[in-house]
Design an enzyme around this catalytic site. Structure first.
Site, short mmCIF file in Angstrom:
data_model
loop_
_atom_site.label_atom_id
_atom_site.label_comp_id
_atom_site.label_asym_id
_atom_site.label_seq_id
_atom_site.Cartn_x
_atom_site.Cartn_y
_atom_site.Cartn_z
N SER A 1 2.22 4.80 1.09
CA SER A 1 0.84 4.42 1.40
C SER A 1 0.76 2.91 1.48
CB SER A 1 -0.12 4.92 0.31
OG SER A 1 -1.40 4.33 0.44
N TYR B 1 -1.89 5.72 -8.55
CA TYR B 1 -1.54 5.96 -7.15
C TYR B 1 -0.77 4.79 -6.56
CZ TYR B 1 -2.12 7.26 -2.24
OH TYR B 1 -1.89 7.59 -0.92
#
Length: 266
Positions: free
Chosen positions: A148, A161
């Site tokens: 990401s 995350y």
């Protein structure tokens, strides 16, 4: 199985979002699909709606947090459909955390087990046979890790995350060096903001938000070209690199007051 010459892609987290969009793009290109998710019934319903029969799609139920379960699914895929040409470790979770909250420590554990250990467990059963095929033919296959753009700088409230996706980038880079001599490619994709059920819960602006189908198209081309690392869309890559260059004091002020990622149950 042995007579089917269509290439095969193995995708985890294929029941929705990016995983489903990738499945649709590979199906449109004529590939056979090995699709994995906890919600296998949703994939089966999707495949039926697309008119894809058992000769084109096989569905495997597995939770990537369960190492034995995902390894069994991968081995079942090899036995039923053959060794994939492309393996995409897409399954992942994104939940906000507050380290001051005891229950969020378990959220962090679940995030890393899914996004990191789950990726390694997904790749594990394919590496040895891909190396063997690569030594024999020169191209053993391609392993794709979905990271990401959040890997590039840590965002407040998003520690689990961001950390997990930064680890994906480093892990795939290490794996790429290990497997390159055997003719096995490793591709790292860093999505920016993609319109999926996951991102629709976000409470903050999402610049350059793109449809999942557009992401899948660019990802398909990137994987086909064997590019080792790419941010999609490229505009988010520019933004992320500029943020990386900012001095910490300026970066901290820029993010001050920014809405945080929702916590579980929050």
């Amino acid at each position: 199985m042995g007579e089917n010459k269509l290439p095969l892609v193995f995708i985890t987290g294929a029941s929705s979002g990016i995983g489903q969009a990738l499945a649709a793009r590979y199906a449109a290109a004529g590939w056979r699909l090995a699709l994995v998710a906890r919600r296998a019934a949703e994939i089966e319903a999707w495949a039926a709606a697309q008119g894809l029969g058992a000769d084109r799609v096989q569905v495997y139920r597995a939770d990537v947090r369960d190492t034995a379960e995902i390894i069994a699914a991968a081995r079942d895929c090899i036995a039923r459909q053959g060794l994939p040409d492309v393996v995409i470790a897409n399954a992942g979770i994104s939940v906000g955390v507050d380290t001051a909250e005891f229950e969020d420590l378990e959220v962090m554990r679940a995030t890393w087990e899914t996004n990191n250990l789950g990726m390694a467990a997904t790749f594990h059963p394919f590496i040895a046979p891909m190396r063997e095929r690569g030594q024999a033919s020169g191209h053993g296959g391609t392993l794709v890790g979905i990271a990401s753009v959040a890997a590039i700088r840590g965002l407040p409230g998003h520690a689990a995350y961001c950390a997990s996706k930064a680890a994906v980038v480093s892990y795939c880079e290490s794996l790429r060096g290990e497997l390159r001599p055997f003719g096995v490619r490793v591709v790292t994709l860093l999505p920016g903001y993609v319109d999926t059920p996951l991102t629709r819960e976000n409470r903050y602006p999402m610049p350059f938000l793109m449809p999942a189908g557009d992401f899948a198209e660019q990802a398909f081309q990137t994987i086909d070209q064997g590019v080792s690392y790419r941010v999609i869309p490229w505009q988010m890559g520019v933004v992320a690199k500029l943020l990386r260059l900012l001095p910490d004091a300026l970066f901290d002020r820029l993010l001050e007051g920014r809405p945080r990622k929702h916590r579980r149950g929050g």
